[in-house]
Structures are given as C-alpha cells and as structure tokens.
Design a protein around this motif. Structure first.
Motif, mmCIF file in Angstrom:
data_model
loop_
_atom_site.group_PDB
_atom_site.id
_atom_site.type_symbol
_atom_site.label_atom_id
_atom_site.label_comp_id
_atom_site.label_asym_id
_atom_site.label_seq_id
_atom_site.Cartn_x
_atom_site.Cartn_y
_atom_site.Cartn_z
ATOM 1 N N ALA A 263 0.026 107.345 -36.893
ATOM 2 C CA ALA A 263 -1.165 107.353 -36.041
ATOM 3 C C ALA A 263 -0.923 106.529 -34.778
ATOM 4 C CB ALA A 263 -2.366 106.809 -36.808
ATOM 5 N N GLN A 264 -0.242 105.395 -34.936
ATOM 6 C CA GLN A 264 0.054 104.573 -33.752
ATOM 7 C C GLN A 264 0.919 105.340 -32.754
ATOM 8 O OE1 GLN A 264 -0.780 101.427 -32.566
ATOM 9 N NE2 GLN A 264 -2.390 101.461 -34.098
ATOM 10 N N GLN B 188 1.042 108.563 -32.457
ATOM 11 C CA GLN B 188 0.222 109.610 -31.833
ATOM 12 C C GLN B 188 -0.618 109.028 -30.702
ATOM 13 O OE1 GLN B 188 -1.850 111.112 -35.233
ATOM 14 N NE2 GLN B 188 -0.495 112.886 -35.385
ATOM 15 N N LEU B 189 -1.083 107.793 -30.904
ATOM 16 C CA LEU B 189 -1.869 107.151 -29.851
ATOM 17 C C LEU B 189 -1.060 107.027 -28.571
ATOM 18 C CD1 LEU B 189 -3.749 104.356 -31.805
ATOM 19 C CD2 LEU B 189 -4.654 106.521 -30.970
ATOM 20 N N ARG B 190 0.185 106.602 -28.735
ATOM 21 C CA ARG B 190 1.025 106.482 -27.535
ATOM 22 C C ARG B 190 1.196 107.825 -26.851
ATOM 23 N NH1 ARG B 190 5.182 101.788 -29.576
ATOM 24 N NH2 ARG B 190 3.445 100.701 -30.497
ATOM 25 N N ILE C 77 -0.867 110.345 -26.775
ATOM 26 C CA ILE C 77 -2.006 110.829 -25.987
ATOM 27 C C ILE C 77 -2.304 109.928 -24.791
ATOM 28 C CG2 ILE C 77 -3.076 112.101 -27.883
ATOM 29 C CD1 ILE C 77 -5.030 109.843 -28.234
ATOM 30 N N LEU C 78 -1.720 108.753 -24.770
ATOM 31 C CA LEU C 78 -1.857 107.909 -23.579
ATOM 32 C C LEU C 78 -0.834 108.313 -22.517
ATOM 33 C CD1 LEU C 78 -3.218 105.472 -22.214
ATOM 34 C CD2 LEU C 78 -1.560 103.992 -23.339
ATOM 35 N N PRO D 4 0.157 111.114 -20.898
ATOM 36 C CA PRO D 4 -0.164 111.815 -19.643
ATOM 37 C C PRO D 4 -0.811 110.894 -18.610
ATOM 38 C CG PRO D 4 -0.965 113.067 -21.534
ATOM 39 C CD PRO D 4 -0.470 111.751 -22.060
ATOM 40 N N SER D 5 -1.755 110.073 -19.056
ATOM 41 C CA SER D 5 -2.387 109.144 -18.121
ATOM 42 C C SER D 5 -1.361 108.195 -17.530
ATOM 43 C CB SER D 5 -3.456 108.304 -18.820
ATOM 44 O OG SER D 5 -4.435 109.124 -19.359
ATOM 45 N N ALA D 6 -0.548 107.626 -18.424
ATOM 46 C CA ALA D 6 0.438 106.653 -17.967
ATOM 47 C C ALA D 6 1.407 107.300 -16.987
ATOM 48 C CB ALA D 6 1.182 106.069 -19.158
ATOM 49 N N LEU E 71 0.932 109.925 -15.043
ATOM 50 C CA LEU E 71 0.283 110.225 -13.761
ATOM 51 C C LEU E 71 0.125 108.959 -12.925
ATOM 52 C CD1 LEU E 71 -0.963 112.648 -12.272
ATOM 53 C CD2 LEU E 71 -3.180 111.939 -13.138
ATOM 54 N N LEU E 72 -0.304 107.883 -13.582
ATOM 55 C CA LEU E 72 -0.484 106.626 -12.850
ATOM 56 C C LEU E 72 0.855 106.101 -12.355
ATOM 57 C CD1 LEU E 72 -3.160 104.853 -15.044
ATOM 58 C CD2 LEU E 72 -3.417 105.669 -12.706
ATOM 59 N N ALA F 286 3.505 107.848 -11.567
ATOM 60 C CA ALA F 286 4.045 108.659 -10.472
ATOM 61 C C ALA F 286 3.239 108.490 -9.193
ATOM 62 C CB ALA F 286 4.065 110.125 -10.885
#
Lengths: 292, 428, 294
Positions: free
Chosen positions: A7-8, A10-12, A14-15, A17-19, A21-22, A24
């Motif tokens: 689960a941990q 998986q958390l990374r 889903i984070l 794409p945000s990370a 984008l920020l 880049a």
C-alpha cells in the motif's frame, strides 16, 4: 511483501504524476533560474548569445542596489498591510459577525466573496476607475462627501492603494478559513462561558481566539507566501510606479528581466527573495508552530 | 502521342503540389492600425513571392510585445519577420545573434536606390553590416498649439536656442496658465524618454553622439549633463505635467487629452501626431490640425541651425533562423505600396524618396513636405548597449520627474546603471 | 439591550460589503453605457452594443471557449492529480513527506515572471519532441491542427499543463489536510476486504473526498482563470487566444481606452468564476471546517 508495504508503494505511485509535473514545470525551471543567477544571461546583447558564468557578481550588485532593497521593503509592507493586517482583520470580523444568526447573512456572505472571483487584470482595471484622480474619481467623490480634498490616489498614496486593492481581493479567503476555524470551536465551551457571565469580548479573547489560533497561523503562512509572489494586478494597476513606490518583488523582477533584459540579475532577485521567504516560512513553522 | 498532355498533367500536379506547399512566412505584428496596414499589403506580397504570409497578432502595449518576442527569440521560436520599436534596439538584438544580416539582399533590392541615405545609415551598424530593413521613419520635432499661442499673443517664431525655448515655455505658462512644454520622461514611457525626447536635445549639444572613438559608450559628456539639466529646469519650474508621467501609459493623458484640450501647449512628437494622435485616425481630433498645430525645429543649445530628428520607426528584422525568402518578404514590406499603407494609418514617413510620387501618399498632405525634408534631418547612431542606455535614461529622467535630483545627479544614475548592466569595459 | 450589538454588526457588514461591491457597479454600468468613461456615472445612452461587439467584431466566442477549455481541463487535472497526491501525502509515512510539502508551498513565493524564460525553454524542447512524434504518425496537413491541441508551446496541452502545475501545490495542501480528517478506518477496512487501489479510490475515497475536491477545484479554477502572464507568453495563434489576452489587447489597441468594451469584456470574464464560486461555496466550510485542527 506485506499488504502495508505494498500500500505504501502504491501511495508513491499515485503521487508520482503530481511530483513529475511539479518537477518538470516548477522545480526544474526554478533550479535553472538559480543557475542563471550566476551568469550574465540577458535577453539581448552578448549575454543572450553566449551567457558567461560570472560567479557572485549579480549578488554583489544586488547588495548595492538601492532599488532592490526598496522593492524588498515595499513587498514587506505590502504583505504586512494587506495579508497580515487588512485581509486578516476584515476577514476575521466578517467571519465572526456572519457566524451569528443575522438576517441577510447569505447576501453579505456572497458580496464579500465576490472580489475573490475577479481575475487579476480585471481587478486592476476596476480599481483604476475607483482610484482615478481628480474630482470625478469614485474614491475622491466619497472623501469629498466627508469634507476632504480629492486626491490623485495612485500618485499620492500608491503603496497604501495597492494594499487597499489586495485587501479587497483577499478578505474572502481569510473569511473562509476563519469561518471554518470558528465552526470547529465546540458550542458547549461557548455556552459554559456565557453561563459563567463572561462578556462577549472576554469570550472572544479568552476562548475563541486561543482555539482558532492554529487556523490563524496556517492562514498567515499561506497568505504570506502567496502575497509575496503577487504580480498580475499590480502590473495592470501601476506597473511598479510611481518611481518604484509599488515595485513589489514580482514587478521588480519582471522589470529586471523584461524591461532591462537582465535575466541573470532578475534570477538573482528571485533566488534572494526565495531565501527571504524561506526564513519567513521557517519562522512561521518553528516559532508559531504551524502544524502539517 | 500522349506524352505531351501527360507531361503537362504531371507538371500541373507538381505545380499544384508546390503551391500547396508554398513556404509560410510568419510575421509578428501588433496594434490594430499596424495590423490593418500589414493585412492590406500581404496579399500582393504573397502573389509576388509565392509565399503564404501568416500574421501573428502580438499584445498591443510595447513592453508586452517585446517581452513575448524576446522570450521567443531567446528560445529560438520567434516568427520569421518582426519589428522592434526603433533603430536603437537593433544592435543589441544583432549582438544577441537573433537577426539575419540583410546587407547584400538589400543592395540587390529595387528599393535600395530610392532609400534615403539617412535611413541606410541608421540601419547599418558600426561593423558596416545591415541588420534592419528601413521602411518607415520617425521624423520628430516640437509641436505646438499655434491657435493657443496666437490667442495669447505669444510669438510662434522658431526658438533660437535652449534659453529661448525655456523662456518661451515660461511665457506660455505665465500667459495661459497651462502646461507649456512636454518632453517624455520616466520609467513607464519605455523607450520614449530616450527616443522621443532625450536624443533630440542631445543632437543640439557639443557632444551629439554617444559612442566614443573606441566603440565605448560616452555617457559622462557635457552634452548628456546639459540635456538632463534642461529637463530638471523644465520640471522644477512646473512647466511640464508630471503626475500623468508617473503612472502606466503615461502618454495617454498629456498627448491624447491635455494637448487637444489646450491644457498642454507644446510637446515633442513625430509626424504621426498629425494623423494618429490628433488627426483623422484619432478619437479626439483637433479640428484643422495642420493649421492649429505648428512645428518648431529643435534648437541647438547655443543656437545655430535647428534640426528635426530622424530615426527608424519599427524597422523590420529577419530572424537569424529564417529562410532567405523571409528576407525577401521583409524587403517587400518596404515597397512603396506597403510604406504608404503604414503611413496613411500611422502617420510615419516612408524611408524612400519615390514614395513622394505615389498618388495615395500625396493625399497625406501633412506628410508630403516632411518627406521632402528628410535628408536634412539629424540622427543618432545607435550601437550595442543602447537598450541599456535607453533604460538608463528612463531611470534618470524618472528621478528628475520625482524632483529627487538635478541634472548631474541624473547623469550619475544613467552612468551607474549602464555600467552595472554592461560592465565597466563598455563605458568610458 | 441586545439591539445595539446587532446594529453594530449590520453597520460593519454593510461597510465591508460596500467596499467589496463598489468597483462592480462601475463595471456593470459602464458596460451598458454607449459613452462609458473611467468615472462612475449613470448611463445616459443605454446600449448592449459593447457586448455584441465582443462577439461580432472581435473573436469573443473563441476567447471564451479557449479559456473554458484550457482552464476547465487544467482544473479537472488539478483535482485528479491533487486528489491522488493529497491522499498519498496524507497516508504516507515516508520521511520525505514534510520536506516535499514545504518545498511545494515555498516554491509559490517565486513570482511567476522568474520562471518564464526557463519554463519556455523546457516546454520548447518537449514541444519539438511532440512535433517529431506527430510528424511521424500524421499526414502533413494534419500536423498544424494536431499541434494546436498537443503542442506544448502555442497549444492547448502546454497551457493546460502549465496552469495545472501552478495550481497543484495549493490543491495538494488542501486535499492532504482534508484527507487527514477522513478516518483511516475506511481504507483499512477496504484494504482488508482485498479491494484494489482503484476500487478503494472509486468506491470509498471519492464519495468522502467530494467537498475537499470541490474546494481545491474552485481555487484552482479561479486562480487559473485569472492568470494572464502565461497565456501572454505561451499563446500566439489567434485560434488559441484566451480571454485575458483579449482584454489586454483591447486595452490600448487603439490610442484611447475603450472603457465600454473593456468593462463589457471584464464583466463576461468575471461570470464563470463567480458562477464557480456559487457552486462550490457550500463545500468550502465543510472542507476547511474539518481540515483545520481545532
């Protein structure tokens, strides 16, 4: 692999794409700007064709540049006047009053929220009209009604005026956050105090205020940080003038990079302002114990 | 037997394919009047050169136009053909490597022979390379309200020297109670402080140029100090409206409102004022403008001949990465038809003599005599670093506007700024 | 005498409301005035010509649609990424969680003008790659329209990504604090039931997260809707032009400011963000009410 560690992971995931984008589009350009601050990069001239590494020259120039210190001071006053005092006080007053059972609550609420929805450039145009000089300007007519002299507001009190405009834009944000904070104050505590015969002022000072203090600090952190980077409406309203009186950091930086074409120097301004706000941020987090 | 038609068909297809793939030349243009002019002449250029022209509209305010253009040039993504506000911007774009030289293409062009010498000189850098196509000229001097002066019984004669000009300004203020004389100053006028004022006056001093023998900038000259001192006197005597110049779009109130209303009696301007600011293209025109508004040449400091100031107005530049066809397009933008299209909408002067024979141009009666006199104009030779000089003059005059310094102090601001930006090696 | 504090409350609120509302009167009146000026006055010449001109003479509809497409897409993307990321940041116990949160918050102090030139270079490089890919897979005459959509410079996609990136930090913060207040029991239970990540998000978290997403979306929409610097620099094609640029171009496009046209455009420009506020307002207090530790 246990389900927890999976689960941990998986958390990374889903984070990610945000990370990405920020990284880049925000962090990488910011790092690039740090590099530019050590060069003589420019938008025109030889500095545009072959930027050279110049070490700390831009920073040395910055230290001796009165305009930069002026801009820093203007920004400080701007943040203090609009975010910390203006928006906060009016936002708190509105939140407290609208927390009571008043008539027309929804109407007041809607009107106070309205300026928050105004795009930056439009805010600039609206206030060009309000603050127009001479006897026909709206603010001038109001003060004349009070028996005072009309003014050319943006020339006579430029910094005060951009503080007034930014306060106008931001009352709503403060009100929303503080209303939320107030709604988390348990009713029972309040009622108990009333039973004990405490006056409204006392209740607010002794009970409500301490309970919403964390909200206040979080608000201060967020609003300080976003006020430092303001650019758009001041650009539309005064472009930093007259004579640098409203040249907040965003405008100063824009002028360095796009009017004087000194990219490297402009980047140094950005880096130094980042360091200053880092200090402010650390003060908030450490001294005022803003929790995340 | 079928060969001929077949061949014809094949070549027809080939031609169509070629036409379909006609090269696209992207041109940056801004402000409605300029876009209208460009769109009026683009079809003829497309037909003549077999290209497709794509006009890209840029933001109208000059500063925003330049911000966007320079960002794109820096990244290597700018349009093929574009303008810069004046000749003083050209050398700095050239040294940045953004601009293709047009020296040979220009020499081979039909318009070269008709182009005024002053325009050629202005478009040619110190290295003898031409980086701009001179198509339109700004011809600037002092414009005054003849009707207002006559009514107040003030002389409309050409002022003999700076002292005379200043005395006249004081007389205007005393007798009419209005602001007398405006020179663009301050940071928010952008290049105007330098291009629409400072350089006029500098040309009348003992040190009319800014580039010293070794190619270094000479900003410590007496001429620079004299101009800034004149400016300070003008501001300190309250002969000039100051407040509107400190805000954004500083020209709007004095030029479009105060001057037509007679609240400002004289100002520096170019021929465009007769068309665009107060003439037929204006929203606030002065009736019978060529009669009501007269012109004075800019006097020399100590007398002598007065002069009008000639500079390139929005010269066309070709992107260094563009194809040779882009250069041809830029040259075509200097054709008589194109020049007249721009002249009639904006009121600038074509850079070529033969435009004077054009029937359409002759209708622009305010411009005709000016075109004839272009060769007598004075000009300031631009060089690398002029962007910084222009910004430095803006900052120096801003301090004068705010009454924070005198002429010598303003000169120090200018010298310090330019030295900071360009490094001590570039400044004498 | 409970009346006096009540009266004071009304008086204070009326003053604050007047301050907030006054500028709108000018814009509303001037936009219907055939002879509008910089000054507040009752129109003598009522007209809707200023509005019709936006759509007939100018490309108002194009500007409006482009803004809606770009800002709408950026808002949705911010909500999706912010929702996923905010959830991850709330539930993660990795060491980098706090540094990450502070970094993305403090990076907001860098004024946008500082990032433009580097950002342009990054996007242009990526744009060339996109162009190569599209050139390889599309017929030549399709390239230009495709680049309008997928281009990173002068294309929808680039604008959407930039606006998303600029709004994402605040969205991540809002949603992270929001998820902190949503009990972990729900996802623990779903996890034990063997639900996959996607199932957990769809069935358990999405319904619970709605107020938070609405608030984050609202702020993203309003802020992106008002941004003018990025469209100014990154959009060139007339087909892609957005509202703030229309506004900025109308200003000083000719030598006087046409206040009637400008205010009409400004009023239209304000409508969507005001409507968005109306929709999402109810969610705001719920979001922050739970999200702030009392």
């Amino acid at each position: 692999m246990t389900y927890q560690s999976r689960a941990q992971w998986q958390l990374r995931l889903i984070l990610l794409p945000s990370a990405a984008l920020l990284l880049a589009l925000v962090i990488w350009p910011a790092l690039y700007a740090v590099w530019l601050s050590f060069t003589n990069a420019a938008l025109v001239g030889p500095g545009a064709a072959n930027p050279r590494f110049v070490g700390l020259r831009n920073y040395a120039r910055l230290v001796g540049d009165g305009d930069f210190w002026n801009s820093l001071m203007v920004t400080g006053l701007f943040v203090l006047g609009s975010a910390i005092i203006g928006q906060f006080v009016l936002g708190l007053v509105s939140a407290v009053l609208l927390n009571r059972p008043l008539r027309f609550r929804a109407v007041f609420n809607a009107i106070i929220l309205l300026p928050n929805a105004v795009p930056e450039v439009v805010a600039g145009f609206l206030w060009i009209s309000m603050l127009a000089g001479g006897e026909r300007g709206v603010l001038s007519r109001i003060v004349m009604g009070l028996g005072l002299q009309p003014q050319d507001w943006l020339n006579t009190f430029p910094l005060t005026m951009i503080i007034v405009v930014n306060t106008w834009r931001g009352i709503a944000t403060a009100m929303i956050l503080l209303t939320a904070g107030l709604s988390s104050v348990p009713k029972e505590v309040h009622e108990a105090a009333v039973m004990d015969g405490a006056k409204p002022g006392q209740i607010f000072r002794m009970i409500t205020l301490p309970l919403i203090l964390p909200t206040i600090f979080l608000y201060m952190l967020i609003s300080t940080v976003s006020t430092i980077s303001i650019f758009g409406f001041v650009y539309a309203l005064t472009r930093g003038g007259p004579g640098g009186a409203t040249e907040i950091l965003g405008i100063y930086l824009y002028n360095q990079s796009f009017t004087a074409y000194q990219l490297g120097y402009g980047a140094a301004v950005a880096v130094v302002s980042l360091v200053f706000s880092l200090i402010v941020g650390v003060i908030y987090v450490r001294a005022l114990k803003v929790e995340v | 037997m079928f060969k001929k038609p077949l061949l014809a068909a094949v070549s027809l297809i080939a031609l169509t394919a070629l036409a379909a793939q006609a090269e696209t030349i992207r041109i940056a243009e801004h402000r409605q009047a300029r876009i209208d002019a460009l769109k009026a002449v683009a079809p003829a250029i497309e037909a003549k050169l077999g290209v497709t022209i794509e006009v890209i509209e840029y933001p109208a305010p000059e500063k925003d136009y330049m911000s966007k253009l320079l960002t794109e040039l820096g990244a290597g993504n700018a349009p093929d053909v574009f303008t810069v506000p004046g000749d003083s911007d050209v050398p700095d774009l050239a040294t940045a490597g953004y601009v293709a030289p047009v020296t040979e293409a220009f020499a081979a062009w039909e318009g070269a022979a008709h182009t005024f010498d002053v325009a050629k000189s202005l478009a040619t850098g110190a290295d003898g390379v031409m980086y701009a196509v001179p198509t339109m000229l700004s011809v600037q001097q002092i414009y005054f309200r003849r009707d207002v002066l006559e009514k107040a019984g003030i002389s409309t004669d050409q002022p003999k020297d700076w002292a005379d000009l200043m005395a006249r300004a004081k007389e205007i203020k005393d007798k009419t109670g209005q602001y007398a004389l405006l020179f663009p100053m301050g940071a928010s006028w952008g290049g105007g402080a330098f291009g629409e004022g400072f350089q006029y006056m500098l040309a009348g001093t003992d040190t009319p140029q800014l580039v010293a023998a070794g190619g270094k900038l000479d900003l410590s000259s007496t001429g620079v100090k004299d101009v800034l001192t004149f400016y300070a006197d003008l501001v300190n005597a309250d002969l000039m409206p100051v407040d509107p110049l400190l805000g954004p779009e500083p020209w709007v109130i004095p030029k479009y409102e105060m001057f037509p209303a007679g609240q400002l009696v004289a100002t520096t301007c170019g021929t465009w004022c007769y068309i665009y600011d107060w003439g037929p293209e204006s929203k606030n025109p002065i009736p019978d403008v060529t009669k009501a508004v007269g012109t004075w040449e800019v006097p020399g400091k100590a007398g002598g001949n007065g002069h009008v100031m000639v500079s390139l107005n929005s010269p066309w530049l070709v992107n260094a990465n563009a194809s040779p066809l882009a250069t041809q397009v830029a040259l075509e933008l200097g054709s008589v038809a194109a020049d007249v299209a721009y002249a009639s909408r904006l009121g600038n002067i074509p850079a070529r003599r033969d435009a004077g024979d054009d029937a359409e141009f002759q209708k622009l009666t305010a411009l005709v005599p000016v075109l004839k006199a272009v060769e007598n104009g004075t000009y300031l030779q631009a060089s690398a670093g002029f962007s910084a000089v222009s910004e430095g003059v803006a900052r120096a005059t801003e301090a004068i506007l705010r009454k924070e310094t005198d002429g010598a102090g303003a000169q120090k601001i200018l010298v310090d700024y330019v030295t900071d930006v360009l490094g001590p090696d570039a400044v004498q | 005498m409970a009346k006096r504090p009540q009266l004071m409350a009304y008086a204070t609120l009326s003053l604050i409301s007047a301050y907030c509302a006054l500028p709108f009167f000018w814009a509303a009146l001037a936009s219907f005035d055939g002879n509008a000026s910089l000054f507040l006055k009752w129109p003598e010449d009522w007209t809707t010509a200023n509005y019709t001109r936006i759509f007939t003479v100018e490309n108002g509809l194009t500007w409006f649609m482009n803004s809606l497409i770009v800002v709408g897409a950026a808002t949705v993307l911010t909500m999706v990424l912010g929702g996923l990321g905010g959830y991850a940041l709330s539930r993660s116990n990795a060491w980098w969680k706090r540094p990450f949160l502070y970094t993305i918050l403090l990076i907001r102090v860098v004024p946008p003008p500082a990032l433009i030139v580097p950002l342009y270079k990054v996007l242009l490089t990526a744009n060339r790659a996109v162009q190569e890919v599209l050139r390889a897979v599309l017929p030549p005459d399709m390239l230009r329209p495709a680049m309008r959509v997928f281009g990173l410079v002068d294309g929808y996609l680039g604008m959407i990504l930039i606006l998303t990136a600029l709004q994402l930090p605040l969205a991540l913060w809002i949603l992270k604090t929001f998820f902190d207040t949503v009990s972990r029991d729900y996802d623990e239970a779903a996890l034990l039931d063997g639900a996959s990540l996607m199932q957990r998000i769809r069935l358990v978290l999405l319904p619970l997260a709605l107020p938070g997403l609405a608030a984050a979306g609202l702020f993203a929409f309003i802020s992106a809707w008002g941004d003018f610097l990025m469209p100014l620099i990154f959009i060139s094609s007339p087909e892609l032009q957005m509202l703030p640029l229309g506004l900025f171009r109308a200003f000083l496009r000719v030598n006087t400011v046409d206040w009637g046209f400008l205010t009409a455009l400004a009023v239209l420009y304000m409508v969507p963000s005001v409507v968005a506020f109306g929709f999402a307002r109810g969610f705001l207090v719920r979001t922050f009410g739970g999200g702030v530790k009392g």
